[in-house]
Design a protein around this motif. Structure first.
Motif, short mmCIF file in Angstrom:
data_model
loop_
_atom_site.label_atom_id
_atom_site.label_comp_id
_atom_site.label_asym_id
_atom_site.label_seq_id
_atom_site.Cartn_x
_atom_site.Cartn_y
_atom_site.Cartn_z
N TRP A 74 0.99 -1.39 0.20
CA TRP A 74 -0.16 0.20 0.04
C TRP A 74 0.43 1.42 0.49
CZ3 TRP A 74 -3.77 -2.37 -1.52
CH2 TRP A 74 -4.75 -3.78 -0.58
N GLU A 75 2.23 0.71 -0.06
CA GLU A 75 3.09 2.17 -0.32
C GLU A 75 2.93 2.63 -1.50
OE1 GLU A 75 3.74 4.62 2.53
OE2 GLU A 75 2.33 2.49 4.04
N VAL A 76 3.59 4.02 -1.29
CA VAL A 76 4.19 4.91 -2.54
C VAL A 76 5.32 4.95 -2.98
CG1 VAL A 76 4.20 6.14 -4.31
CG2 VAL A 76 2.51 6.71 -2.59
N LYS A 77 6.19 4.98 -2.02
CA LYS A 77 7.78 4.06 -2.23
C LYS A 77 8.08 2.85 -1.90
CE LYS A 77 8.68 9.18 -3.87
NZ LYS A 77 9.98 10.50 -2.92
N PRO A 78 9.18 2.34 -1.89
CA PRO A 78 9.73 1.44 -1.53
C PRO A 78 11.15 1.84 0.13
CG PRO A 78 11.32 1.92 -3.11
CD PRO A 78 9.66 2.40 -3.80
N THR A 79 10.42 0.99 0.76
CA THR A 79 11.51 1.28 1.80
C THR A 79 12.80 0.68 2.24
OG1 THR A 79 10.30 -0.11 3.50
CG2 THR A 79 9.85 1.66 3.26
N GLN A 80 13.96 1.18 2.36
CA GLN A 80 15.19 0.31 2.17
C GLN A 80 14.82 -0.46 3.66
OE1 GLN A 80 17.32 0.72 -0.09
NE2 GLN A 80 14.85 2.07 -1.16
N ARG A 81 15.86 -1.95 3.64
CA ARG A 81 16.37 -1.86 5.49
C ARG A 81 16.94 -3.34 5.16
NH1 ARG A 81 10.44 -3.55 6.03
NH2 ARG A 81 11.04 -4.13 8.79
N VAL A 82 17.84 -3.56 6.67
CA VAL A 82 18.72 -4.33 7.12
C VAL A 82 18.06 -6.03 7.35
CG1 VAL A 82 20.91 -5.46 8.06
CG2 VAL A 82 20.48 -3.25 6.65
N VAL A 83 18.24 -6.52 6.31
CA VAL A 83 16.97 -8.16 7.06
C VAL A 83 18.27 -8.90 7.58
CG1 VAL A 83 15.97 -9.67 6.63
CG2 VAL A 83 15.58 -7.49 5.77
N TYR A 84 18.63 -10.33 8.36
CA TYR A 84 19.03 -10.90 8.79
C TYR A 84 18.00 -12.06 7.92
CZ TYR A 84 21.24 -8.71 12.69
OH TYR A 84 21.58 -7.39 13.22
#
Length: 362
Positions: free
Chosen positions: A193-203
């Protein structure tokens, strides 16, 4: 040949890659030290990787013995002989090939193609597919006359109602690398549902296959904690088709991610591997009698119980995970069944049906 060191893959992938790497003549036989050049390149873990290589060679030899009834994997000195003071060397008998077209061989590659290869990197999957194509081209008529080949005209897989999403091969390759090398992953994720992608770090922890969707399961960055419940709050699932970009970070995932408490099987039992509103619920349904037959054949749970109410209705009770898939199924059964308990779930289904009626009413 494998893209990454053989030691970084799971055992089934390591054996497959090891078979490809071994020389095909006694003159080219190689020692463990020479094999380690392709097998592992981590100087900090060399001893363990070398021991794994020895065990993988033993395992591959056992597979050749058990499946192909062949001593094709040659050790000099021979298997079972004492090699004290000697350098063991290995090669595959040049006359041996699992490319020979026989039922056992084709079955081996068919199973890799349909099952095991789906969990391997794309390069391995393509290699298996190419090998099957090659085998069938060699002697198509013999293959179709074999017991296995005769099934080709009697089996078909029907597609899902909605097609599988398109996956970015580079994203998938980086996810594979991060999982197999236990590295952190930086992703650009497009929430629905978001307009822009989000940046995140994942294990990263593993891959989930649900119908024709693939999800990455893992954890948000978190410090180690004595209470596993605290760490479970950092658990997340990501639809791989919504990962716009994925980059492997040269940092290992924390040791706590590998605890038994966070194994994929444990996460599954905790209902963490798919959207859910709760962990476990006691579901009670009132189901039209004739519609109950498939629940005898395919029960909702091991403790499912079906009791007759009258000539029209049965009562079904079962302990289940309150997942979105369960709710979708209950909606699809709405003309044949009614949720009795729990009341919260009954309310959810009722509201979804009201919304549907409003749409069709217009």
């Amino acid at each position: 040949m494998p893209t990454h060191p053989i030691a970084s893959y799971t055992k089934s992938a390591r054996l497959f890659a090891l078979y490809q790497s071994l020389p095909r003549s006694e003159a080219d036989a190689v020692s463990l030290t020479e094999l380690m050049i392709e097998y592992g390149d981590n100087p900090d873990n060399y001893t363990n990787e070398r021991k794994n290589l020895e065990n993988d060679l033993i395992g591959l030899n056992q597979i050749f013995n058990d499946i192909f009834y062949s001593d094709a994997l040659i050790r000099l000195p021979a298997w079972g002989q004492n090699i004290s003071g000697k350098t063991a060397r290995f090669y595959i008998e040049p006359s041996f090939s699992i490319d020979s077209l026989n039922e056992q061989t084709v079955f081996f590659w068919e199973m890799l193609d349909k099952y095991t290869a789906n969990y391997l990197p794309v390069s391995f999957k393509q290699g298996v597919t190419d090998k099957l194509t090659q085998l069938r081209r060699q002697d198509k008529e013999s293959f179709y006359q074999s017991s296995l080949g005769q099934w080709q005209d009697h089996l078909i897989t029907l597609p899902s109602v909605v097609q599988a999403p398109t996956l970015d091969s580079e994203v998938l390759a980086n996810i594979h690398q991060a999982l197999l090398q236990s590295r952190q992953l930086r992703i650009s994720y497009q929430n629905k549902w978001e307009v822009k992608p989000t940046q995140r770090v994942v294990y990263p922890k593993g891959l989930i296959f649900i119908d024709n969707m693939i999800y990455l399961t893992g954890f948000n960055p978190a410090d180690d904690h004595i209470d596993d419940e605290v760490l479970l709050k950092a658990h997340r699932n990501f639809a791989i088709n919504r990962i716009i970009e994925a980059k492997v970070i040269d940092k290992p995932i924390p040791d706590w991610v590998g605890r038994n408490a966070f194994s994929l099987e444990r996460l599954r039992k905790l209902s963490k591997l798919e959207p859910t509103d709760d962990t476990q619920i006691k579901l009670v349904l009132q189901v039209q009698k004739y519609a109950c037959q498939h629940l005898y054949e395919r029960p909702l749970s091991a403790d499912q119980n079906i009791a007759m109410i009258d000539d029209t209705w049965n009562q079904v009770s079962a302990t289940v995970a309150n997942t979105h898939r369960l709710q979708d199924w209950l909606v699809s059964m709405s003309q044949l069944s009614v949720v009795i308990e729990p009341l919260e779930l009954k309310t959810v289904i009722f509201e979804r049906l009201q919304s549907a009626l409003a749409l069709y009413g217009d």
